[in-house]
Motif scaffolding. Structure first.
Motif, PDB file in Angstrom:
ATOM      1  N   ARG A 174      -9.691   1.475  -4.129  1.00 15.20           N
ATOM      2  CA  ARG A 174      -8.909   2.540  -4.770  1.00 15.20           C
ATOM      3  C   ARG A 174      -8.886   2.342  -6.278  1.00 15.20           C
ATOM      4  NH1 ARG A 174      -4.417   3.635  -7.159  1.00 15.20           N
ATOM      5  NH2 ARG A 174      -3.725   1.461  -7.084  1.00 15.20           N
ATOM      6  N   GLU A 179      -8.605   6.018  -8.120  1.00 17.32           N
ATOM      7  CA  GLU A 179      -7.924   6.972  -7.244  1.00 17.32           C
ATOM      8  C   GLU A 179      -6.427   6.676  -7.201  1.00 17.32           C
ATOM      9  OE1 GLU A 179     -11.582   7.538  -4.011  1.00 17.32           O
ATOM     10  OE2 GLU A 179      -9.923   6.170  -3.598  1.00 17.32           O
ATOM     11  N   ARG A 182      -5.359   6.337  -1.506  1.00 22.61           N
ATOM     12  CA  ARG A 182      -6.482   6.014  -0.612  1.00 22.61           C
ATOM     13  C   ARG A 182      -5.904   5.415   0.661  1.00 22.61           C
ATOM     14  NH1 ARG A 182     -12.042   5.193  -1.925  1.00 22.61           N
ATOM     15  NH2 ARG A 182     -13.219   4.076  -0.296  1.00 22.61           N
ATOM     16  N   SER A 243      -7.854  16.998  -6.872  1.00 22.66           N
ATOM     17  CA  SER A 243      -8.119  15.606  -7.207  1.00 22.66           C
ATOM     18  C   SER A 243      -9.337  15.540  -8.115  1.00 22.66           C
ATOM     19  CB  SER A 243      -8.378  14.776  -5.943  1.00 22.66           C
ATOM     20  OG  SER A 243      -9.620  15.126  -5.354  1.00 22.66           O
ATOM     21  N   GLN A 244      -9.543  14.377  -8.739  1.00 24.59           N
ATOM     22  CA  GLN A 244     -10.719  14.203  -9.590  1.00 24.59           C
ATOM     23  C   GLN A 244     -12.008  14.283  -8.768  1.00 24.59           C
ATOM     24  OE1 GLN A 244     -10.611  11.259 -12.825  1.00 24.59           O
ATOM     25  NE2 GLN A 244      -8.525  10.721 -12.174  1.00 24.59           N
ATOM     26  N   TYR A 245     -11.989  13.687  -7.573  1.00 26.09           N
ATOM     27  CA  TYR A 245     -13.198  13.685  -6.746  1.00 26.09           C
ATOM     28  C   TYR A 245     -13.584  15.098  -6.325  1.00 26.09           C
ATOM     29  CZ  TYR A 245     -16.579  12.038  -3.266  1.00 26.09           C
ATOM     30  OH  TYR A 245     -17.728  11.793  -2.553  1.00 26.09           O
ATOM     31  N   GLU A 256     -11.596  17.786   0.047  1.00 30.30           N
ATOM     32  CA  GLU A 256     -10.360  17.283  -0.547  1.00 30.30           C
ATOM     33  C   GLU A 256      -9.215  18.270  -0.323  1.00 30.30           C
ATOM     34  OE1 GLU A 256      -9.849  14.100  -3.108  1.00 30.30           O
ATOM     35  OE2 GLU A 256     -10.591  13.986  -1.056  1.00 30.30           O
TER      36      GLU A 256
END
Length: 377
Positions: A174, A179, A182, A243-245, A256
Motif C-alpha cells: 500500500r 494508496e 488496500r 482514486s488515483q489508480y 475502481e
C-alpha cells in the motif's frame, strides 16, 4: 451486510461465526435465504432453524475452517456457491498458507454475499467455460528468480497473490503504491468489477454508454499502465475520479468505481441494521443529517445512497480518528465520480438506458480496437 442473530437464543452474530458463543448451537450460512442459521444435527446432515424444511451439509471447505456456508443435501455439489468458483488454492500443509487462505475466503464470501443480494450472474467455469468466473489463490515460489504472482483478472479468472493476506506485506504494498486504502475485500470488489465489465458492458451491449461516462477503453492498456506508474495521476484527479489508480485507464476507472459502489452499499446496509444515523449538533443545517431507512441493495437511485453515505462516512472517519486509526473511507466523491457511481447503480439494477451517441462517440466506436498487452489488474 445484514446483522444476524441466533434463532435459538437471539444472540447477535457475525457473518463468519460457525458456533453461537451463547447457546453453543452450530451455525451455518444459508445463501438461498441470505441468513446465518442455528443448526440442529440430523444424522450426518443439519436442519436449519431458519428453514427447517430443508436438510443441509457443510461446504467441503468447512474442514479447513475456511467456510461456514451450507449446501442443500440433495445437491451434487461438494462446495458452496462461493467456494465452487475456486480453481487453485495454496498448499494447505504449510501453516501460513492455511491462515492466509482463510482470511482470503472471509473476504471472498463477503463479496459473494453482495453478488447474491444483487442477483448478479456468476456461473462457474464448469457451467460456462467462456463466461464463467474462477479464482486462483497463489503463493510465491521459493525460487527468487521465479515470476511474481500478480493480482488481476483475465477472461473470468481472478488471480490473487496469497501474500496480500499478510497484513505487513499488504501494508508495504500500500505504501509503495501510494494508496490510502488496500484490503482483501477491496481487491475482490475491484477485480470482480473487471469481470462484470466483460459480462454487463461488453457482452451486455453497453459499450457506447460506458465509454460516454468512463472514456474509450480501446486505448492501449499496457502503455496506459506504464504511463501511470511512470508519471502518476494528474494533479486534478480528485475532480473526476474515485482514486488515483482509476486515472490509469477506463477499465481501471470502471473497476475502481464498481468497488466503491460495493463498499458504499454494503456499509450502508450494516449501518441500517444497527440503526445508525447522524445529526451533528454543530452543523448549521441538515446537510450532515443521515438516516439509512431503506434497503441499500434496493435503492431507487444513486442520490439516495450518496445522501446517506457522505454524512455517515464523515462520522465513521471521525470515529476512526478518535481511535488513532486511518480514515475508514479516505476518499472524496466529486460530482463526476458520483455520476460514474450512478452508471454502476443503473447497470447493476438493469435499468441502464441507451446512451445518447454523439458524432464524436460514433466515430470512436468505429475506430479499430487496440488489444491490451496484459491481463487487467
Amino acid at each position: 451486510m445484514k446483522l444476524f442473530k441466533c434463532q435459538s437464543c437471539r444472540q447477535i452474530l457475525y457473518f463468519e461465526n460457525d458456533v453461537c458463543v451463547k447457546c453453543g448451537h452450530k451455525l451455518g450460512y444459508v445463501p438461498e435465504a441470505a441468513t446465518l442459521s442455528a443448526l440442529e444435527p440430523e444424522g450426518e446432515l443439519w436442519r436449519s432453524l431458519a428453514s427447517p424444511s430443508v436438510l443441509y451439509r457443510f461446504c467441503a471447505n468447512a474442514q479447513h475452517a475456511a467456510c461456514n456456508w451450507l449446501v442443500e443435501s440433495t445437491s451434487a455439489e461438494n462446495f458452496c456457491l462461493s467456494c465452487r468458483h475456486n480453481r487453485m488454492i495454496p498448499d494447505l500443509s504449510i501453516a501460513d498458507n492455511l491462515a492466509n487462505w482463510q482470511k482470503i475466503e472471509i473476504a471472498k464470501h463477503r463479496m459473494f454475499y453482495s453478488l447474491l443480494r444483487f442477483k448478479l450472474p456468476a456461473p462457474t467455469k464448469a457451467e460456462s467455460p467462456d463466461t464463467g468466473l474462477a479464482f486462483d489463490f497463489l503463493a510465491e515460489l521459493p525460487d527468487p528468480n521465479a515470476p511474481k504472482v500478480m493480482t488481476g483478472h483475465d477472461n473470468g479468472l481472478i488471480t490473487l497473490a496469497l501474500a496480500e493476506a499478510d497484513d505487513a506485506c499488504r501494508e508495504q504494498n500500500r505504501v509503495a503504491m501510494h494508496e490510502p486504502y488496500r484490503t482483501l475485500i477491496g481487491h475482490f470488489r475491484h477485480e470482480i468489477g473487471h469481470y462484470y465489465w466483460d459480462r454487463l458492458v461488453r457482452d451486455g451491449g453497453q459499450l457506447d454508454a460506458c465509454r460516454a461516462v468512463f472514456g474509450d477503453d480501446r486505448q492501449d492498456y499496457g502503455q496506459a499502465l506504464q504511463n501511470h506508474y511512470a508519471n502518476g495521476a494528474p494533479p486534478d484527479w480528485q475532480e473526476h475520479f474515485v482514486s488515483q489508480y482509476a486515472t490509469s485507464h477506463p477499465w481501471e476507472d470502471f473497476a475502481e468505481t464498481w468497488a466503491h459502489y460495493l463498499h458504499i452499499v454494503d456499509t450502508l446496509e450494516i449501518a441500517r441494521a444497527f440503526g445508525l444515523s447522524t445529526q451533528p449538533r454543530l452543523a448549521k443545517g441538515d446537510e450532515l443529517d443521515a438516516s439509512v431507512d431503506f434497503d441499500p441493495y434496493r435503492a431507487r437511485e444513486i442520490g439516495q445512497l450518496i445522501d446517506s453515505w457522505l454524512p455517515l462516512s464523515l462520522a465513521l472517519n471521525s470515529l476512526n480518528r478518535a481511535m488513532g486509526q486511518p480514515d475508514l473511507y479516505p476518499f472524496v466523491l466529486s460530482q463526476p465520480a458520483i455520476d460514474k457511481l450512478a452508471f454502476i447503480h443503473q447497470l447493476v439494477h438493469g435499468g441502464l438506458a441507451p446512451a445518447v451517441v454523439t458524432p464524436a462517440m460514433a466515430a470512436a466506436a468505429e475506430a479499430p480496437p487496440v488489444a491490451p498487452v496484459a491481463p487487467v489488474t
